[in-house]
Design a protein around this motif. Structure first.
Motif, PDB file in Angstrom:
ATOM      1  N   VAL A  45       2.996  29.112 -25.041  1.00  0.00           N
ATOM      2  CA  VAL A  45       2.659  28.820 -26.429  1.00  0.00           C
ATOM      3  C   VAL A  45       1.308  28.112 -26.364  1.00  0.00           C
ATOM      4  O   VAL A  45       1.013  27.475 -25.356  1.00  0.00           O
ATOM      5  N   PRO A  46       0.509  28.206 -27.398  1.00  0.00           N
ATOM      6  CA  PRO A  46       0.739  28.850 -28.680  1.00  0.00           C
ATOM      7  C   PRO A  46       0.410  30.346 -28.654  1.00  0.00           C
ATOM      8  O   PRO A  46      -0.345  30.814 -27.810  1.00  0.00           O
ATOM      9  N   MET A  47       1.006  31.008 -29.644  1.00  0.00           N
ATOM     10  CA  MET A  47       0.567  32.363 -30.003  1.00  0.00           C
ATOM     11  C   MET A  47       0.581  32.380 -31.522  1.00  0.00           C
ATOM     12  O   MET A  47       1.493  31.816 -32.148  1.00  0.00           O
ATOM     13  N   LEU A  48      -0.438  32.996 -32.088  1.00  0.00           N
ATOM     14  CA  LEU A  48      -0.540  33.012 -33.548  1.00  0.00           C
ATOM     15  C   LEU A  48      -0.605  34.451 -34.032  1.00  0.00           C
ATOM     16  O   LEU A  48      -1.480  35.208 -33.599  1.00  0.00           O
ATOM     17  N   GLU A  49       0.336  34.790 -34.899  1.00  0.00           N
ATOM     18  CA  GLU A  49       0.259  36.094 -35.566  1.00  0.00           C
ATOM     19  C   GLU A  49      -0.430  35.890 -36.905  1.00  0.00           C
ATOM     20  O   GLU A  49       0.050  35.121 -37.754  1.00  0.00           O
ATOM     21  N   ILE A  50      -1.557  36.554 -37.046  1.00  0.00           N
ATOM     22  CA  ILE A  50      -2.373  36.366 -38.257  1.00  0.00           C
ATOM     23  C   ILE A  50      -3.212  37.624 -38.487  1.00  0.00           C
ATOM     24  O   ILE A  50      -3.706  38.217 -37.513  1.00  0.00           O
ATOM     25  N   ASP A  51      -3.322  38.014 -39.740  1.00  0.00           N
ATOM     26  CA  ASP A  51      -4.159  39.176 -40.087  1.00  0.00           C
ATOM     27  C   ASP A  51      -3.792  40.416 -39.276  1.00  0.00           C
ATOM     28  O   ASP A  51      -4.683  41.207 -38.909  1.00  0.00           O
ATOM     29  N   GLY A  52      -2.522  40.574 -38.943  1.00  0.00           N
ATOM     30  CA  GLY A  52      -2.109  41.742 -38.165  1.00  0.00           C
ATOM     31  C   GLY A  52      -2.467  41.656 -36.694  1.00  0.00           C
ATOM     32  O   GLY A  52      -2.302  42.619 -35.949  1.00  0.00           O
ATOM     33  N   GLU A  53      -2.977  40.493 -36.267  1.00  0.00           N
ATOM     34  CA  GLU A  53      -3.359  40.297 -34.860  1.00  0.00           C
ATOM     35  C   GLU A  53      -2.356  39.347 -34.212  1.00  0.00           C
ATOM     36  O   GLU A  53      -1.704  38.549 -34.875  1.00  0.00           O
ATOM     37  N   ARG A  54      -2.295  39.448 -32.891  1.00  0.00           N
ATOM     38  CA  ARG A  54      -1.470  38.503 -32.143  1.00  0.00           C
ATOM     39  C   ARG A  54      -2.429  37.762 -31.212  1.00  0.00           C
ATOM     40  O   ARG A  54      -2.937  38.340 -30.251  1.00  0.00           O
ATOM     41  N   LEU A  55      -2.705  36.500 -31.533  1.00  0.00           N
ATOM     42  CA  LEU A  55      -3.734  35.761 -30.808  1.00  0.00           C
ATOM     43  C   LEU A  55      -3.104  34.770 -29.830  1.00  0.00           C
ATOM     44  O   LEU A  55      -2.114  34.115 -30.165  1.00  0.00           O
ATOM     45  N   THR A  56      -3.711  34.667 -28.660  1.00  0.00           N
ATOM     46  CA  THR A  56      -3.252  33.685 -27.678  1.00  0.00           C
ATOM     47  C   THR A  56      -4.448  32.840 -27.236  1.00  0.00           C
ATOM     48  O   THR A  56      -5.587  33.136 -27.588  1.00  0.00           O
ATOM     49  N   GLN A  57      -4.163  31.820 -26.451  1.00  0.00           N
ATOM     50  CA  GLN A  57      -5.167  30.873 -25.940  1.00  0.00           C
ATOM     51  C   GLN A  57      -5.694  29.991 -27.082  1.00  0.00           C
ATOM     52  O   GLN A  57      -6.427  30.446 -27.972  1.00  0.00           O
ATOM     53  N   SER A  58      -5.352  28.712 -27.008  1.00  0.00           N
ATOM     54  CA  SER A  58      -5.649  27.814 -28.135  1.00  0.00           C
ATOM     55  C   SER A  58      -7.135  27.768 -28.494  1.00  0.00           C
ATOM     56  O   SER A  58      -7.482  27.744 -29.680  1.00  0.00           O
ATOM     57  N   LEU A  59      -8.022  27.781 -27.493  1.00  0.00           N
ATOM     58  CA  LEU A  59      -9.451  27.694 -27.843  1.00  0.00           C
ATOM     59  C   LEU A  59      -9.925  28.980 -28.519  1.00  0.00           C
ATOM     60  O   LEU A  59     -10.756  28.946 -29.432  1.00  0.00           O
TER      61      LEU A  59
END
Ligand SMILES: N[C@@H](CCC(=O)N[C@@H](CS)C(=O)NCC(=O)O)C(=O)O
Length: 213
Positions: A55-69
């Motif tokens: 963690v974290p992982m962020l699902e936003i705008d249809g994307e799956r984003l990783t790595q906090s920076l």
């Protein structure tokens, strides 16, 4: 925009950074706790979404984003209000360098999987693991203090919070949990104190998150 989903854990420093970033940007999100103590991050189901098993992982705008920076950088481009990274090249490099000093050089040495490996595979006792933790934090923070001091104001860079403060606050929260002395870092303590007065930081604090049952 559908509500972003943050795969989160209340005591994760990296997830704490993203909670602060989302709050500073005024983005409402759903927190989906991943129980790190039960190794839920290592499950096949979770790794199918995030192969690194973090963690974290962020699902936003249809994307799956990783790595906090990378996520903070995305949020900064996507929601330009309250910039986390200055626009001018030299200032940008300075703020990113301070953020990386924490996120790339202090935090990974003390990550859960590292401490768990020391315990389970190398048989290292709690006292020695705590000493390891304190050693790397106590080596990293003086350097950060020296980097920050010349250009700090109320925060690590100037008088508005940046990504560097977003990384600092979770790192100091963690350091306090492990009883690392912090008195030698006045610039860091000032930025931490000022940041914690801001609701976006305060609302991201571990004590205000859902604790997995
Ligand atoms: N570089 C990654 C680090 C992420 C990370 O280390 N997350 C920790 C929690 S703070 C984690 O998920 N650890 C799981 C483990 O160690 O197994 C980032 O900044 O997002």
């Amino acid at each position: 925009m559908p509500k972003p989903i943050l795969y989160d854990y209340y005591r994760s420093s990296a997830a704490y950074r993203v909670r602060i970033g989302l709050n500073l940007k005024g983005v409402e999100y759903e927190s989906r706790p991943v129980n790190l103590l039960e190794s839920a991050q290592r499950s096949d189901e979770y790794r199918a979404l995030n192969p690194q098993g973090f963690v974290p992982m962020l699902e936003i705008d249809g994307e799956r984003l990783t790595q906090s920076l990378a996520i903070l950088n995305y949020l900064d481009l996507r929601f330009p209000n309250q910039p986390l990274i200055p626009a001018r090249a030299a200032e940008r490099a300075h703020v990113v360098a301070m953020s990386m000093a924490i996120a790339c050089d202090i935090h990974p040495l003390n990550n859960l999987r590292v401490l768990k490996y020391m315990k389970d595979e190398l048989g290292i006792e709690q006292e020695a693991r705590d000493a390891w933790y304190r050693h790397w934090v106590s080596e990293g923070l003086p350097a950060l203090e020296a980097m920050a001091a010349p250009r700090a104001g109320k925060f690590l860079f100037g008088d508005a919070p940046t990504a560097a403060d977003v990384c600092l606050v979770p790192q100091l929260y963690n350091a306090r949990r492990f009883n690392v002395p912090l008195d030698d870092y006045p610039t860091l303590l000032r930025a931490d104190e000022n940041a914690n007065k801001i609701e976006a930081f305060a609302a991201a604090h571990p004590d205000r998150q859902e604790v997995p049952a």
